[in-house]
Design an enzyme around this catalytic site. Structure first.
Site, PDB file in Angstrom:
ATOM      1  N   HIS A  19      -6.122  11.001  -2.523  1.00 36.19           N
ATOM      2  CA  HIS A  19      -5.485  11.756  -3.608  1.00 36.19           C
ATOM      3  C   HIS A  19      -5.452  13.259  -3.299  1.00 36.19           C
ATOM      4  O   HIS A  19      -4.480  13.931  -3.635  1.00 36.19           O
ATOM      5  CB  HIS A  19      -6.184  11.444  -4.937  1.00 36.19           C
ATOM      6  CG  HIS A  19      -6.002  10.011  -5.341  1.00 36.19           C
ATOM      7  ND1 HIS A  19      -6.877   9.323  -6.136  1.00 36.19           N
ATOM      8  CD2 HIS A  19      -5.022   9.114  -5.029  1.00 36.19           C
ATOM      9  CE1 HIS A  19      -6.451   8.085  -6.309  1.00 36.19           C
ATOM     10  NE2 HIS A  19      -5.333   7.928  -5.641  1.00 36.19           N
ATOM     11  N   HIS A  42       2.587   1.010  -3.393  1.00 39.48           N
ATOM     12  CA  HIS A  42       1.477   0.151  -3.851  1.00 39.48           C
ATOM     13  C   HIS A  42       0.733   0.926  -4.942  1.00 39.48           C
ATOM     14  O   HIS A  42      -0.225   1.652  -4.658  1.00 39.48           O
ATOM     15  CB  HIS A  42       0.531  -0.169  -2.698  1.00 39.48           C
ATOM     16  CG  HIS A  42       1.152  -1.038  -1.631  1.00 39.48           C
ATOM     17  ND1 HIS A  42       2.150  -0.590  -0.804  1.00 39.48           N
ATOM     18  CD2 HIS A  42       0.912  -2.329  -1.287  1.00 39.48           C
ATOM     19  CE1 HIS A  42       2.494  -1.572   0.020  1.00 39.48           C
ATOM     20  NE2 HIS A  42       1.752  -2.637  -0.250  1.00 39.48           N
ATOM     21  N   SER A 105      -2.934   6.969  -8.099  1.00 39.86           N
ATOM     22  CA  SER A 105      -1.817   7.740  -7.528  1.00 39.86           C
ATOM     23  C   SER A 105      -0.631   7.855  -8.484  1.00 39.86           C
ATOM     24  O   SER A 105       0.001   8.926  -8.533  1.00 39.86           O
ATOM     25  CB  SER A 105      -1.399   7.139  -6.176  1.00 39.86           C
ATOM     26  OG  SER A 105      -1.157   5.757  -6.282  1.00 39.86           O
ATOM     27  N   GLU A 123       4.522  -2.376  -7.829  1.00 36.66           N
ATOM     28  CA  GLU A 123       3.248  -3.090  -7.978  1.00 36.66           C
ATOM     29  C   GLU A 123       3.556  -4.573  -8.130  1.00 36.66           C
ATOM     30  O   GLU A 123       4.420  -4.953  -8.916  1.00 36.66           O
ATOM     31  CB  GLU A 123       2.475  -2.556  -9.201  1.00 36.66           C
ATOM     32  CG  GLU A 123       1.217  -3.316  -9.539  1.00 36.66           C
ATOM     33  CD  GLU A 123       0.229  -3.459  -8.376  1.00 36.66           C
ATOM     34  OE1 GLU A 123      -0.136  -2.464  -7.751  1.00 36.66           O
ATOM     35  OE2 GLU A 123      -0.177  -4.617  -8.090  1.00 36.66           O
ATOM     36  N   GLY A 152       6.748  -3.373  -2.533  1.00 37.82           N
ATOM     37  CA  GLY A 152       7.048  -2.012  -2.103  1.00 37.82           C
ATOM     38  C   GLY A 152       7.448  -1.922  -0.638  1.00 37.82           C
ATOM     39  O   GLY A 152       8.285  -1.103  -0.260  1.00 37.82           O
ATOM     40  N   ASP A 172       0.004   2.600   0.292  1.00 35.57           N
ATOM     41  CA  ASP A 172      -1.442   2.418   0.081  1.00 35.57           C
ATOM     42  C   ASP A 172      -1.765   0.948  -0.182  1.00 35.57           C
ATOM     43  O   ASP A 172      -2.194   0.574  -1.265  1.00 35.57           O
ATOM     44  CB  ASP A 172      -1.856   3.310  -1.109  1.00 35.57           C
ATOM     45  CG  ASP A 172      -3.334   3.203  -1.431  1.00 35.57           C
ATOM     46  OD1 ASP A 172      -4.116   2.852  -0.528  1.00 35.57           O
ATOM     47  OD2 ASP A 172      -3.694   3.475  -2.589  1.00 35.57           O
TER      48      ASP A 172
HETATM   49  N1  SAM Z   1      -2.177   3.640  -4.787  1.00 38.97           N
HETATM   50  C1  SAM Z   1      -3.151   3.299  -5.813  1.00 38.97           C
HETATM   51  C2  SAM Z   1      -3.986   4.524  -6.127  1.00 38.97           C
HETATM   52  O1  SAM Z   1      -4.233   5.338  -5.229  1.00 38.97           O
HETATM   53  O2  SAM Z   1      -4.393   4.662  -7.275  1.00 38.97           O
HETATM   54  C3  SAM Z   1      -4.020   2.142  -5.408  1.00 38.97           C
HETATM   55  C4  SAM Z   1      -3.264   0.953  -4.893  1.00 38.97           C
HETATM   56  S1  SAM Z   1      -4.249  -0.419  -4.398  1.00 38.97           S
HETATM   57  C5  SAM Z   1      -5.049   0.130  -2.955  1.00 38.97           C
HETATM   58  C6  SAM Z   1      -3.024  -1.503  -3.765  1.00 38.97           C
HETATM   59  C7  SAM Z   1      -2.163  -2.143  -4.844  1.00 38.97           C
HETATM   60  O3  SAM Z   1      -1.004  -2.721  -4.250  1.00 38.97           O
HETATM   61  C8  SAM Z   1      -2.841  -3.272  -5.602  1.00 38.97           C
HETATM   62  O4  SAM Z   1      -2.774  -3.024  -6.986  1.00 38.97           O
HETATM   63  C9  SAM Z   1      -2.019  -4.523  -5.243  1.00 38.97           C
HETATM   64  O5  SAM Z   1      -1.899  -5.445  -6.315  1.00 38.97           O
HETATM   65  C10 SAM Z   1      -0.683  -3.935  -4.897  1.00 38.97           C
HETATM   66  N2  SAM Z   1       0.143  -4.687  -3.946  1.00 38.97           N
HETATM   67  C11 SAM Z   1      -0.253  -5.562  -2.978  1.00 38.97           C
HETATM   68  N3  SAM Z   1       0.798  -5.915  -2.215  1.00 38.97           N
HETATM   69  C12 SAM Z   1       1.883  -5.236  -2.695  1.00 38.97           C
HETATM   70  C13 SAM Z   1       3.241  -5.139  -2.302  1.00 38.97           C
HETATM   71  N4  SAM Z   1       3.694  -5.825  -1.241  1.00 38.97           N
HETATM   72  N5  SAM Z   1       4.073  -4.356  -3.017  1.00 38.97           N
HETATM   73  C14 SAM Z   1       3.599  -3.651  -4.092  1.00 38.97           C
HETATM   74  N6  SAM Z   1       2.316  -3.690  -4.504  1.00 38.97           N
HETATM   75  C15 SAM Z   1       1.469  -4.464  -3.806  1.00 38.97           C
END
Ligand code: SAM
Length: 290
Positions: A19, A42, A105, A123, A152, A172
């Protein structure tokens, strides 16, 4: 695939690194008035209550944002610009000095938007997407933020290049699925092919897994093939056998602003001192310009 919930990791050392860098990227790209298009591939749930639910069970914020605040208060350390900017973003969600809410994020990015900017959030998790939508609705920024229950990795290319040619992409993944490493590389190849001058920030875990160890060099090779500059920053808080919890993570940035290296030279030693748990704590800062 749907076992990962980011609330367990909200406010951890890995979130701090990710962040803090993300904020510096946005602020640099906003130095010019042209509209900035931001994609968070993500997104997670957007906002986390550290005193309840998964975050309270894991207590990862105790080794992250809470530890950082306590360290700064007890040592009176000089705080670098980027740490100040980061703490200011966290403070927006909290009415007192105590940190009860931690912005993911999507919230960090949303709070930085200027009227001309646009944010797109992806998401896939069936529960997280509902929480994300409800959290984002509270912001009242419906015209500037789009939330998609979609992949994503595969949807990014359709958004590139942005009309203003000014763009930031945060990628992410959780990497619980080993395929994430492969999908990440394919996604980047396509994205750089369409929008080579965009700024791309990729978070990754530093763990003893073949794909993870190979990742920084693979990202450097992609940058080289597309003739892009890059920066790699890693923060390790401990080096204990067993890796029962995440001990280190990194951010790899394609087309980093020239200012980023200087900000991290100031911030990383302080983060290492504040968050380090043993003598194995440390950091890495490398760039194509070095
Ligand atoms: N970026 C966020 C933050 O910094 O607050 C944290 C994200 S977390 C590490 C990863 C997220 O991506 C999870 O909530 C998961 O459910 C989601 N996810 C997994 N595969 C995905 C995809 N192919 N496309 C979008 N989201 C996905």
């Amino acid at each position: 695939m749907f076992s990962y919930r980011h609330a367990f990791h909200a406010g951890s050392h890995a979130d701090i690194l990710k962040h803090l860098i993300t904020i510096q990227l946005v602020q640099y790209l906003q130095e010019k008035p042209g509209a900035l298009s931001i994609v968070d591939t993500h997104a997670g749930a957007g906002l986390y209550n550290l005193q309840d639910g998964f975050a309270a069970i894991s207590q990862e914020s105790a080794g992250g944002i809470i530890r950082l605040k306590d360290y700064l208060a007890s040592t009176g350390s000089h705080v670098s610009t980027s740490i100040n900017d980061y703490l200011a973003c966290i403070a927006i969600e909290n009415t007192s000095e105590d940190i009860a809410l931690y912005p993911g994020s999507p919230f960090i990015l949303a709070r930085l938007l200027r009227p001309q900017d646009r944010l797109r959030l992806f998401e896939l998790h069936p529960n997280e997407i509902d929480i994300l939508r409800s959290n984002v609705n509270q912001l009242g920024l419906g015209k500037q933020i789009d939330v998609y229950a979609a992949d994503g990795f595969s949807r990014l290319k359709g958004l590139l290049p942005p009309p203003s040619r000014r763009g930031l992409v945060l990628i992410d993944p959780s990497y619980e699925d080993k395929q994430d490493y492969r999908h990440l590389e394919a996604c980047l190849e396509e994205a750089l092919g369409r929008f080579a001058t965009g700024c791309y920030a990729i978070w990754y875990p530093v763990i003893a897994r073949r794909e993870s160890i190979a990742l920084p060099d693979r990202l450097k090779a992609i940058a080289k093939a597309h003739q892009r500059t890059w920066l790699r920053a890693e923060l390790r808080v401990e080096n204990a056998p067993g890796e029962r919890r995440l001990q280190a993570s990194g951010m790899f940035v394609f087309n980093p602003p020239w200012t980023l290296q200087g900000h991290l030279k100031d911030a990383l030693p302080l983060l290492k001192n504040a968050l380090g748990l043993d003598s194995g704590a440390g950091y890495t800062l490398q760039s194509s310009e070095a």
